[in-house]
Design a protein around this motif. Structure first.
Motif, PDB file in Angstrom:
ATOM      1  N   LEU A 290      14.498 -35.288  26.903  1.00  0.00           N
ATOM      2  CA  LEU A 290      14.336 -36.452  26.029  1.00  0.00           C
ATOM      3  C   LEU A 290      14.570 -36.033  24.585  1.00  0.00           C
ATOM      4  CD1 LEU A 290      10.949 -37.772  27.499  1.00  0.00           C
ATOM      5  CD2 LEU A 290      13.267 -38.500  28.138  1.00  0.00           C
ATOM      6  N   GLY A 291      15.055 -36.941  23.783  1.00  0.00           N
ATOM      7  CA  GLY A 291      15.251 -36.630  22.373  1.00  0.00           C
ATOM      8  C   GLY A 291      14.881 -37.810  21.500  1.00  0.00           C
ATOM      9  N   GLN A 292      14.625 -37.524  20.235  1.00  0.00           N
ATOM     10  CA  GLN A 292      14.396 -38.596  19.263  1.00  0.00           C
ATOM     11  C   GLN A 292      15.089 -38.177  17.970  1.00  0.00           C
ATOM     12  OE1 GLN A 292      10.574 -39.272  17.020  1.00  0.00           O
ATOM     13  NE2 GLN A 292      10.358 -40.941  18.498  1.00  0.00           N
ATOM     14  N   TYR A 293      15.916 -39.048  17.435  1.00  0.00           N
ATOM     15  CA  TYR A 293      16.649 -38.621  16.237  1.00  0.00           C
ATOM     16  C   TYR A 293      15.736 -38.573  15.020  1.00  0.00           C
ATOM     17  CZ  TYR A 293      17.487 -43.614  14.978  1.00  0.00           C
ATOM     18  OH  TYR A 293      17.359 -44.938  14.659  1.00  0.00           O
ATOM     19  N   GLU A 294      16.025 -37.586  14.172  1.00  0.00           N
ATOM     20  CA  GLU A 294      15.226 -37.425  12.961  1.00  0.00           C
ATOM     21  C   GLU A 294      15.486 -38.628  12.070  1.00  0.00           C
ATOM     22  OE1 GLU A 294      15.415 -32.562  13.214  1.00  0.00           O
ATOM     23  OE2 GLU A 294      16.549 -33.596  11.640  1.00  0.00           O
ATOM     24  N   GLY A 295      14.438 -39.219  11.567  1.00  0.00           N
ATOM     25  CA  GLY A 295      14.634 -40.400  10.727  1.00  0.00           C
ATOM     26  C   GLY A 295      14.302 -41.677  11.480  1.00  0.00           C
ATOM     27  N   TYR A 296      14.193 -41.572  12.797  1.00  0.00           N
ATOM     28  CA  TYR A 296      13.875 -42.768  13.593  1.00  0.00           C
ATOM     29  C   TYR A 296      12.556 -43.401  13.139  1.00  0.00           C
ATOM     30  CZ  TYR A 296      12.175 -45.394  17.685  1.00  0.00           C
ATOM     31  OH  TYR A 296      11.661 -46.359  18.521  1.00  0.00           O
ATOM     32  N   ARG A 297      11.579 -42.522  12.856  1.00  0.00           N
ATOM     33  CA  ARG A 297      10.254 -43.049  12.484  1.00  0.00           C
ATOM     34  C   ARG A 297      10.197 -43.546  11.042  1.00  0.00           C
ATOM     35  NH1 ARG A 297       6.525 -38.218  14.897  1.00  0.00           N
ATOM     36  NH2 ARG A 297       7.585 -38.032  16.895  1.00  0.00           N
ATOM     37  N   ASP A 298      11.280 -43.348  10.282  1.00  0.00           N
ATOM     38  CA  ASP A 298      11.294 -43.886   8.914  1.00  0.00           C
ATOM     39  C   ASP A 298      11.402 -45.404   8.917  1.00  0.00           C
ATOM     40  OD1 ASP A 298      11.268 -41.297   8.213  1.00  0.00           O
ATOM     41  OD2 ASP A 298      13.389 -41.176   7.616  1.00  0.00           O
ATOM     42  N   GLY A 333      22.296 -41.955  24.318  1.00  0.00           N
ATOM     43  CA  GLY A 333      21.645 -41.630  23.058  1.00  0.00           C
ATOM     44  C   GLY A 333      22.121 -42.491  21.911  1.00  0.00           C
ATOM     45  N   LYS A 334      21.213 -42.677  20.972  1.00  0.00           N
ATOM     46  CA  LYS A 334      21.525 -43.409  19.739  1.00  0.00           C
ATOM     47  C   LYS A 334      21.664 -42.379  18.625  1.00  0.00           C
ATOM     48  CE  LYS A 334      20.113 -47.838  20.958  1.00  0.00           C
ATOM     49  NZ  LYS A 334      21.013 -48.954  20.705  1.00  0.00           N
ATOM     50  N   ALA A 335      22.346 -42.795  17.561  1.00  0.00           N
ATOM     51  CA  ALA A 335      22.522 -41.952  16.370  1.00  0.00           C
ATOM     52  C   ALA A 335      23.146 -40.603  16.723  1.00  0.00           C
ATOM     53  CB  ALA A 335      21.187 -41.763  15.638  1.00  0.00           C
ATOM     54  N   LEU A 336      24.170 -40.644  17.556  1.00  0.00           N
ATOM     55  CA  LEU A 336      24.878 -39.411  17.926  1.00  0.00           C
ATOM     56  C   LEU A 336      26.181 -39.295  17.131  1.00  0.00           C
ATOM     57  CD1 LEU A 336      24.301 -39.491  21.790  1.00  0.00           C
ATOM     58  CD2 LEU A 336      23.062 -38.158  20.093  1.00  0.00           C
ATOM     59  N   TYR A 457      16.355 -34.435  17.236  1.00  0.00           N
ATOM     60  CA  TYR A 457      17.751 -34.014  17.040  1.00  0.00           C
ATOM     61  C   TYR A 457      18.288 -34.658  15.770  1.00  0.00           C
ATOM     62  CZ  TYR A 457      18.950 -38.565  19.250  1.00  0.00           C
ATOM     63  OH  TYR A 457      19.043 -39.895  19.572  1.00  0.00           O
ATOM     64  N   ARG A 458      19.298 -34.017  15.240  1.00  0.00           N
ATOM     65  CA  ARG A 458      19.876 -34.487  13.989  1.00  0.00           C
ATOM     66  C   ARG A 458      20.706 -35.739  14.210  1.00  0.00           C
ATOM     67  NH1 ARG A 458      23.835 -32.290  12.140  1.00  0.00           N
ATOM     68  NH2 ARG A 458      23.914 -30.585  13.631  1.00  0.00           N
ATOM     69  N   THR A 459      20.614 -36.688  13.303  1.00  0.00           N
ATOM     70  CA  THR A 459      21.490 -37.855  13.349  1.00  0.00           C
ATOM     71  C   THR A 459      22.938 -37.373  13.239  1.00  0.00           C
ATOM     72  OG1 THR A 459      19.824 -39.193  12.288  1.00  0.00           O
ATOM     73  CG2 THR A 459      22.061 -39.989  12.098  1.00  0.00           C
ATOM     74  N   GLY A 460      23.800 -37.920  14.061  1.00  0.00           N
ATOM     75  CA  GLY A 460      25.207 -37.512  14.009  1.00  0.00           C
ATOM     76  C   GLY A 460      25.509 -36.252  14.795  1.00  0.00           C
ATOM     77  N   SER A 461      24.535 -35.784  15.577  1.00  0.00           N
ATOM     78  CA  SER A 461      24.780 -34.578  16.378  1.00  0.00           C
ATOM     79  C   SER A 461      25.082 -34.987  17.824  1.00  0.00           C
ATOM     80  CB  SER A 461      23.549 -33.674  16.349  1.00  0.00           C
ATOM     81  OG  SER A 461      22.490 -34.273  17.081  1.00  0.00           O
ATOM     82  N   ARG A 462      25.189 -33.999  18.717  1.00  0.00           N
ATOM     83  CA  ARG A 462      25.404 -34.297  20.137  1.00  0.00           C
ATOM     84  C   ARG A 462      24.090 -34.580  20.869  1.00  0.00           C
ATOM     85  NH1 ARG A 462      29.519 -32.848  23.195  1.00  0.00           N
ATOM     86  NH2 ARG A 462      28.151 -31.983  24.777  1.00  0.00           N
ATOM     87  N   GLY A 463      22.996 -34.579  20.142  1.00  0.00           N
ATOM     88  CA  GLY A 463      21.689 -34.704  20.795  1.00  0.00           C
ATOM     89  C   GLY A 463      21.103 -33.315  20.971  1.00  0.00           C
ATOM     90  N   PRO A 464      19.929 -33.197  21.594  1.00  0.00           N
ATOM     91  CA  PRO A 464      19.318 -31.873  21.724  1.00  0.00           C
ATOM     92  C   PRO A 464      20.195 -30.917  22.547  1.00  0.00           C
ATOM     93  CG  PRO A 464      17.850 -33.622  22.553  1.00  0.00           C
ATOM     94  CD  PRO A 464      19.145 -34.266  22.215  1.00  0.00           C
TER      95      PRO A 464
END
Ligand code: BG6
Length: 482
Positions: A290-298, A333-336, A457-464
């Motif tokens: 499972l992953g969550q993009y950084e910034g999601y909680r902003d 995934g979102k924000a990939l 995981y970083r926004t704009g990355s391939r995910g974890p």
């Protein structure tokens, strides 16, 4: 085709789904002559007190006619078919008024021979489905002596887990028969998803190869290069598994894995899909990332400590003669780093290889659902030239090139037309829905209880990175550079 009055009632008319998907799809159908103005009337229904023109103006900006030379004229004519009725989702008054307006329209078109057809499109949150269905049942059913029908269209999410979905199904099931209920999964309306049956069962090439003896693994991937964008509140309650995997990707899996149906009748196709779902083994924790993009909680609508995954890779295993041992890797995934949806069927290595070519990659059949619909086969060929060396190349069918000038219909457009025609082939049957929830409910409960945590995981990355490791462990050999 049936004739007579057709009333299309869009409930939740001022919401996002209606504006962005439902009305534009109706507009496209109108432009292609599927909604003749002498038979069809469209009603928008919602709580907001606005006028007909207010609704028309809200929709106008979303109507783009890419097929006609006179778009603005078409838009105006189409908008004239739309009438607005306001009312609550659980009170008699609004629905009585709605019925009165529909009946008025039916009477005015009574010179038309034929029956009266009422299509209710619930572009609404599922929490109000039961009350809306009760009201429709009580006040708005087709009453014409000449026959006709009343149908309802519902959108996901159908519940949050097995129990809530079953509860919703029985509440609606008490009011409407299964042939009246159209559960939309818009992935079933995509051109290349609809092509899967043809590809698999009309081509001799694939028949003998499509099994565990030849296929090493199957990946079904959904990536988006943007985050939840204003939908954080909704999304946080559901997460990527409920939003994409349990419905869209699982439906695709069914079509990839099912046996040949007896015929193309909707019930025959759906019978085979249910069998696939029922053959899926329980998901193992170690086959989930499972992953969550950084910034999601902003996002202010997302709680600070949200545990909701915006990315997941889940391996499903089908316990039957055809697929035993073949991992189906579902990834969303979102924000990939890109927006893409594709199916990758990866074949086993050639036994006794004399060319030592495995390093260049395996045979792989890729079906790209979007963007730029395409399918291609990765295969090994001789490198052109004097040397006897090999190279990986592609047999490529790109829709844009092959079908130049052909407009591929939008998923919603196709599916709404099916609801008018009464064809349920591309809609989810109640037992299918139940089987789909059975697969994911234990995992979802573990996530909801905080027993499994998403990896940032970083926004704009391939995910974890762990997700790629899991796919590789399952046997997926990466032969492309996406
Ligand atoms: C919807 C999801 O069902 O599908 C969205 O709720 C997602 O989160 C969308 O963005 C993707 O659809 P498409 O057709 O753009 O792939």
């Amino acid at each position: 085709p049936e004739t007579g009055c057709l009333s299309i009632i869009v409930l939740g008319a001022s919401g996002d789904l209606a504006k962005k998907k439902t009305f534009p799809a109706l507009f496209h159908l109108y432009c292609q002559g599927f909604l003749p103005p002498d038979e069809v009337h469209i009603f928008g229904y919602a709580r907001t007190k606005i006028s007909d023109d207010d609704l028309r103006n809200r929709i106008r900006g979303y109507l783009v006619n890419d097929r006609s030379a006179s778009p603005s004229e078409d838009v105006s004519k189409f908008l004239q078919l739309i009438q607005y009725v306001s009312g609550s989702y659980d009170g008699a008054q609004g629905f009585q008024l709605l019925d009165k307006e529909i009946t008025k329209h039916e009477i005015s078109k009574s010179s038309q021979e034929g029956s009266s057809r009422r299509l209710f499109y619930l572009a609404l949150p599922p929490s109000v489905y039961p009350s809306v269905c009760r009201m429709i049942r009580k006040y708005c059913m087709n009453k014409s002596d000449l026959g006709g029908w009343t149908r309802i269209v519902v959108e996901k999410p159908f519940g949050k887990d097995l129990d809530s979905a079953e509860q919703l199904s029985s509440q609606i099931g008490e009011l409407f028969d299964e042939p009246q209920i159209y559960r939309i999964d818009h992935y079933l309306g995509k051109e290349l998803v609809q092509n899967l049956l043809v590809l698999r069962f009309a081509n001799r090439f694939f028949l003998p190869l499509w099994n565990r003896d030849n296929i090493d693994n199957v990946q079904i991937v959904f990536r988006e290069d943007f985050g939840t964008e204003g939908r954080g509140g909704y999304f946080d309650e559901y997460g990527i598994i409920r939003d994409i995997i349990q419905n869209h990707l699982l439906q695709v899996l069914c079509l990839v894995a099912m046996e040949k149906p007896v015929s193309l009748k909707p019930e025959h196709i759906r019978d085979e899909k249910v069998k696939v779902l029922q053959s899926v083994l329980p998901i193992k924790d170690e086959e989930v990332v499972l992953g969550q993009y950084e910034g999601y909680r902003d996002d202010p609508t997302v709680p600070n400590h949200s545990n909701t995954p915006t990315f997941a890779t889940v391996i499903l295993r089908i316990h039957n003669e055809r697929w035993e041992g073949v991992p189906f890797i579902l990834k969303a995934g979102k924000a990939l780093n890109s927006r893409k949806a594709e199916i990758r069927v990866q074949f086993k290595d050639v036994p006794g290889d004399i060319f030592k070519c495995q390093k260049q990659g395996r045979n792989e059949f890729v079906i790209r659902l979007q963007p730029s619909e395409a399918m291609y086969m990765k295969l090994t060929v001789k490198q052109p030239g004097l040397e006897m060396s090999t190279v990986q190349s592609e047999l490529d069918l790109s829709y844009r090139q092959r079908y130049q000038g052909v407009t591929i219909p939008e998923a919603y457009e196709r599916l709404i037309l099916d609801t008018i025609r009464g064809d349920q082939q591309h809609f989810v049957r109640r037992d299918e829905l139940k089987a789909a929830w059975e697969i994911f409910t234990p995992l979802l409960h573990r996530i909801d209880n905080g027993e499994m945590k998403p990896i940032p995981y970083r926004t704009g990355s391939r995910g974890p990175a762990e997700a790629d490791e899991l796919s590789a462990k399952a046997g997926y050999v990466q032969t492309h550079g996406y």
